[in-house]
Design a protein around this motif. Sequence first.
Motif, mmCIF file in Angstrom:
data_model
loop_
_atom_site.group_PDB
_atom_site.id
_atom_site.type_symbol
_atom_site.label_atom_id
_atom_site.label_comp_id
_atom_site.label_asym_id
_atom_site.label_seq_id
_atom_site.Cartn_x
_atom_site.Cartn_y
_atom_site.Cartn_z
ATOM 1 N N SER A 1 -4.494 -1.897 15.583
ATOM 2 C CA SER A 1 -4.902 -0.950 14.533
ATOM 3 C C SER A 1 -5.764 -1.678 13.508
ATOM 4 N N THR A 2 -6.879 -1.057 13.112
ATOM 5 C CA THR A 2 -7.771 -1.637 12.117
ATOM 6 C C THR A 2 -7.868 -0.694 10.925
ATOM 7 N N TYR A 3 -7.618 -1.224 9.733
ATOM 8 C CA TYR A 3 -7.663 -0.436 8.502
ATOM 9 C C TYR A 3 -8.722 -0.995 7.560
ATOM 10 N N GLY A 4 -9.484 -0.081 6.974
ATOM 11 C CA GLY A 4 -10.427 -0.491 5.951
ATOM 12 C C GLY A 4 -9.700 -0.875 4.670
ATOM 13 N N ILE A 5 -10.355 -1.679 3.845
ATOM 14 C CA ILE A 5 -9.737 -2.160 2.610
ATOM 15 C C ILE A 5 -10.474 -1.576 1.407
ATOM 16 N N ASP A 6 -9.720 -0.914 0.534
ATOM 17 C CA ASP A 6 -10.285 -0.366 -0.698
ATOM 18 C C ASP A 6 -10.492 -1.477 -1.723
ATOM 19 N N GLU B 1 -16.384 -6.683 2.923
ATOM 20 C CA GLU B 1 -16.542 -6.927 4.355
ATOM 21 C C GLU B 1 -15.208 -7.232 5.043
ATOM 22 N N ALA B 2 -14.106 -6.924 4.374
ATOM 23 C CA ALA B 2 -12.790 -7.268 4.915
ATOM 24 C C ALA B 2 -12.128 -6.053 5.572
ATOM 25 N N VAL B 3 -11.331 -6.328 6.595
ATOM 26 C CA VAL B 3 -10.493 -5.306 7.238
ATOM 27 C C VAL B 3 -9.129 -5.918 7.499
ATOM 28 N N PHE B 4 -8.140 -5.053 7.601
ATOM 29 C CA PHE B 4 -6.785 -5.498 7.904
ATOM 30 C C PHE B 4 -6.406 -4.957 9.276
ATOM 31 N N GLN B 5 -5.833 -5.821 10.133
ATOM 32 C CA GLN B 5 -5.472 -5.421 11.489
ATOM 33 C C GLN B 5 -4.000 -5.695 11.766
ATOM 34 N N LEU B 6 -3.399 -4.790 12.552
ATOM 35 C CA LEU B 6 -2.029 -4.949 13.023
ATOM 36 C C LEU B 6 -2.030 -4.938 14.541
ATOM 37 N N SER B 7 -1.436 -5.959 15.156
ATOM 38 C CA SER B 7 -1.234 -5.974 16.604
ATOM 39 C C SER B 7 0.259 -5.935 16.884
ATOM 40 N N ASP B 8 0.639 -6.040 18.139
ATOM 41 C CA ASP B 8 2.056 -5.987 18.497
ATOM 42 C C ASP B 8 2.846 -7.171 17.956
ATOM 43 N N THR B 9 2.154 -8.285 17.709
ATOM 44 C CA THR B 9 2.875 -9.501 17.323
ATOM 45 C C THR B 9 2.445 -10.088 15.982
ATOM 46 N N ALA C 1 -5.829 4.217 4.014
ATOM 47 C CA ALA C 1 -4.997 4.919 4.992
ATOM 48 C C ALA C 1 -3.774 5.456 4.269
ATOM 49 N N PRO C 2 -3.255 6.622 4.674
ATOM 50 C CA PRO C 2 -2.044 7.159 4.047
ATOM 51 C C PRO C 2 -0.857 6.229 4.280
ATOM 52 N N ALA C 3 0.031 6.153 3.316
ATOM 53 C CA ALA C 3 1.193 5.266 3.410
ATOM 54 C C ALA C 3 2.060 5.605 4.623
ATOM 55 N N ARG C 4 2.242 6.906 4.892
ATOM 56 C CA ARG C 4 3.108 7.301 6.013
ATOM 57 C C ARG C 4 2.547 6.805 7.352
ATOM 58 N N LYS C 5 1.218 6.768 7.479
ATOM 59 C CA LYS C 5 0.596 6.312 8.725
ATOM 60 C C LYS C 5 0.824 4.819 8.924
ATOM 61 N N VAL C 6 0.630 4.035 7.868
ATOM 62 C CA VAL C 6 0.809 2.585 7.972
ATOM 63 C C VAL C 6 2.279 2.243 8.185
ATOM 64 N N LYS C 7 3.173 2.944 7.502
ATOM 65 C CA LYS C 7 4.612 2.709 7.690
ATOM 66 C C LYS C 7 5.034 2.985 9.128
ATOM 67 N N ASP D 1 3.144 2.957 11.823
ATOM 68 C CA ASP D 1 2.524 1.946 12.685
ATOM 69 C C ASP D 1 3.329 0.650 12.641
ATOM 70 N N LEU D 2 3.663 0.219 11.441
ATOM 71 C CA LEU D 2 4.412 -1.024 11.263
ATOM 72 C C LEU D 2 5.816 -0.919 11.864
ATOM 73 N N ALA D 3 6.477 0.209 11.667
ATOM 74 C CA ALA D 3 7.829 0.400 12.213
ATOM 75 C C ALA D 3 7.811 0.370 13.738
ATOM 76 N N ALA D 4 6.798 0.992 14.348
ATOM 77 C CA ALA D 4 6.717 1.020 15.809
ATOM 78 C C ALA D 4 6.504 -0.382 16.365
ATOM 79 N N ARG D 5 5.691 -1.176 15.698
ATOM 80 C CA ARG D 5 5.421 -2.536 16.193
ATOM 81 C C ARG D 5 6.646 -3.440 16.001
ATOM 82 N N LYS D 6 7.375 -3.263 14.915
ATOM 83 C CA LYS D 6 8.603 -4.036 14.724
ATOM 84 C C LYS D 6 9.649 -3.658 15.769
#
Length: 250
Positions: free
Chosen positions: A5-10, A27-35, A87-93, A95-100
């Motif tokens: 998952s790639t999220y733009g940074i405000d 020019e920054a982005v935040f990414q979440l992978s499985d690990t 990104a909305p907080a519920r979406k990031v939460k 995503d993070l919960a599923a990967r954990k």
Amino acid sequence: MTKTSTYGIDRIERLSHPLPILGSEREAVFQLSDTSWRLMFHDSGRCMSCGLLRSKLEVEYVDSRTCRLSVTGDDSDGFQGAVVLVAPARKVKADLAARKASLEHAGKVVAAVESGSWWWDARVFDGLDWSERCSVAGVRYRAGWWGTGRISPSMLPKVLDFGPRGIVLRGWRVRLVIPWDTVAGVEVTEGEWRPASEPATGPASKIGASVIIRSHAGQDAVFWTSLVSAARLRDTLRPLTGHLAGALAS
């Protein structure tokens, strides 16, 4: 989950490293992978990353379109920072919960495989076929018991599957499921079958392979097919019977 998952940074609110060294905020982005997570700066080509198990990530609501993500390393010298993601907080939460949850499941799988539950390792079945199982067609139940009683015979031949679920006898519906943790061994021998209409004397009309499934409780269930030779079926099942033999020896 496998897709990153790639999220733009405000905006970046704080970092434990100097921002000019890393790159510009826009020019920054935040990414979440499985690990792991990654904070990437496209203009400089630099990034910061750490494993999810070594980090504490907290998501806070900012408004309907952004949220604040605080990241803290698991030691005093680790990364510390906070970024506001587009990104909305519920979406990031979520995503993070599923990967954990995926990480926790992977840890349980590793522990189970190390303790002898080899069938938890999906790689064991990858080499069988596209369905991750070995299927033996034209199977008839011949004799034996499993669990609390005798396996119900049927007039029509069935399919015997060897896969992640265990050993499954199926036709129009599943008739029997034998979990791997109850199986002590699988033996394939030359077998013959004589229909009830044939006389008891003289050679049997059909030669094939018998599959003998032995339980830890000392029970045997015997199946027979004429559609494959014992030698060929023995070779096909060798990856699984090898794991069974290794688990029994250990």
